[in-house]
Design a protein around this motif. Structure first.
Motif, PDB file in Angstrom:
ATOM      1  N   GLU A 145      23.548 -17.717  66.519  1.00  0.00           N
ATOM      2  CA  GLU A 145      23.156 -18.557  67.828  1.00  0.00           C
ATOM      3  C   GLU A 145      23.497 -19.869  67.612  1.00  0.00           C
ATOM      4  O   GLU A 145      24.167 -20.554  68.617  1.00  0.00           O
ATOM      5  CB  GLU A 145      21.641 -18.460  67.849  1.00  0.00           C
ATOM      6  N   LEU A 146      23.699 -20.662  66.288  1.00  0.00           N
ATOM      7  CA  LEU A 146      24.137 -22.003  66.324  1.00  0.00           C
ATOM      8  C   LEU A 146      25.602 -22.021  66.526  1.00  0.00           C
ATOM      9  O   LEU A 146      25.842 -22.868  67.253  1.00  0.00           O
ATOM     10  CB  LEU A 146      23.762 -22.154  64.677  1.00  0.00           C
ATOM     11  N   GLU A 147      26.342 -20.902  65.980  1.00  0.00           N
ATOM     12  CA  GLU A 147      27.857 -20.855  66.260  1.00  0.00           C
ATOM     13  C   GLU A 147      28.166 -21.043  68.000  1.00  0.00           C
ATOM     14  O   GLU A 147      28.871 -21.830  68.412  1.00  0.00           O
ATOM     15  CB  GLU A 147      28.304 -19.768  65.660  1.00  0.00           C
ATOM     16  N   MET A 149      24.958  -6.973  58.377  1.00  0.00           N
ATOM     17  CA  MET A 149      24.556  -8.322  58.884  1.00  0.00           C
ATOM     18  C   MET A 149      23.155  -8.596  58.467  1.00  0.00           C
ATOM     19  O   MET A 149      22.367  -7.592  58.657  1.00  0.00           O
ATOM     20  CB  MET A 149      24.675  -8.479  60.367  1.00  0.00           C
ATOM     21  N   TYR A 150      23.039  -9.752  57.987  1.00  0.00           N
ATOM     22  CA  TYR A 150      21.416 -10.070  57.422  1.00  0.00           C
ATOM     23  C   TYR A 150      20.836 -10.436  58.816  1.00  0.00           C
ATOM     24  O   TYR A 150      21.200 -11.048  59.508  1.00  0.00           O
ATOM     25  CB  TYR A 150      21.569 -11.226  56.365  1.00  0.00           C
ATOM     26  N   PHE A 151      19.360 -10.483  58.466  1.00  0.00           N
ATOM     27  CA  PHE A 151      18.503 -10.834  59.672  1.00  0.00           C
ATOM     28  C   PHE A 151      18.882 -12.412  59.958  1.00  0.00           C
ATOM     29  O   PHE A 151      18.741 -12.778  61.036  1.00  0.00           O
ATOM     30  CB  PHE A 151      17.128 -10.733  59.090  1.00  0.00           C
ATOM     31  N   THR A 152      19.035 -13.263  58.986  1.00  0.00           N
ATOM     32  CA  THR A 152      19.295 -14.705  59.201  1.00  0.00           C
ATOM     33  C   THR A 152      20.507 -14.634  59.871  1.00  0.00           C
ATOM     34  O   THR A 152      20.555 -15.928  60.336  1.00  0.00           O
ATOM     35  CB  THR A 152      19.129 -15.282  57.864  1.00  0.00           C
ATOM     36  N   ASP A 153      21.265 -13.799  59.897  1.00  0.00           N
ATOM     37  CA  ASP A 153      22.819 -13.891  60.325  1.00  0.00           C
ATOM     38  C   ASP A 153      22.534 -14.310  61.959  1.00  0.00           C
ATOM     39  O   ASP A 153      23.460 -15.027  62.828  1.00  0.00           O
ATOM     40  CB  ASP A 153      23.734 -13.071  60.344  1.00  0.00           C
ATOM     41  N   ARG A 185      25.967 -21.693  70.499  1.00  0.00           N
ATOM     42  CA  ARG A 185      25.444 -22.832  71.248  1.00  0.00           C
ATOM     43  C   ARG A 185      26.152 -24.160  71.078  1.00  0.00           C
ATOM     44  O   ARG A 185      26.089 -24.755  71.687  1.00  0.00           O
ATOM     45  CB  ARG A 185      24.128 -22.911  71.032  1.00  0.00           C
ATOM     46  N   ARG A 186      26.498 -24.189  69.468  1.00  0.00           N
ATOM     47  CA  ARG A 186      27.089 -25.455  69.411  1.00  0.00           C
ATOM     48  C   ARG A 186      28.793 -25.484  69.138  1.00  0.00           C
ATOM     49  O   ARG A 186      29.382 -26.420  68.512  1.00  0.00           O
ATOM     50  CB  ARG A 186      26.698 -26.022  68.002  1.00  0.00           C
ATOM     51  N   GLU A 187      29.297 -24.372  69.569  1.00  0.00           N
ATOM     52  CA  GLU A 187      30.769 -24.198  69.452  1.00  0.00           C
ATOM     53  C   GLU A 187      31.591 -25.230  70.050  1.00  0.00           C
ATOM     54  O   GLU A 187      31.291 -25.715  71.295  1.00  0.00           O
ATOM     55  CB  GLU A 187      31.005 -22.715  70.163  1.00  0.00           C
ATOM     56  N   GLY A 188      32.569 -25.760  69.257  1.00  0.00           N
ATOM     57  CA  GLY A 188      33.236 -26.974  69.646  1.00  0.00           C
ATOM     58  C   GLY A 188      32.982 -28.362  69.257  1.00  0.00           C
ATOM     59  O   GLY A 188      33.558 -29.280  69.462  1.00  0.00           O
ATOM     60  N   GLU A 189      31.504 -28.377  68.959  1.00  0.00           N
ATOM     61  CA  GLU A 189      31.042 -29.597  68.550  1.00  0.00           C
ATOM     62  C   GLU A 189      31.271 -30.023  67.281  1.00  0.00           C
ATOM     63  O   GLU A 189      31.423 -29.199  66.396  1.00  0.00           O
ATOM     64  CB  GLU A 189      29.379 -29.602  68.842  1.00  0.00           C
TER      65      GLU A 189
END
Length: 61
Positions: free
Chosen positions: A10-12, A1-5, A14-18
């Motif tokens: 977190e985006l996935e 996993m890259y650091f930026t992952d 927190r915003r899951e389903g949106e």
């Protein structure tokens, strides 16, 4: 996993389903560049990458 992952994960989570519009995404990218102008080139490259990603067609939710 890259650091930026971590940010992507977190985006996935927190915003899951949106669902978001391209207009919303473009506005958020512009706001980010306004706050962090040194990252303008990276954001422009990301936007270009997303705009030209036609290999898999339009992503459906």
């Amino acid at each position: 996993m890259y650091f930026t992952d971590r940010g992507i994960e977190e985006l996935e989570s927190r915003r899951e389903g949106e669902a978001v519009s391209v207009e919303w995404l473009a506005a958020r990218l512009r706001a980010f560049v306004d706050e962090h102008p040194t990252h303008e080139n990276a954001i422009d490259r990301l936007a270009t990458y997303l705009a030209r990603d036609d290999d898999e067609g339009i992503m459906e939710p």
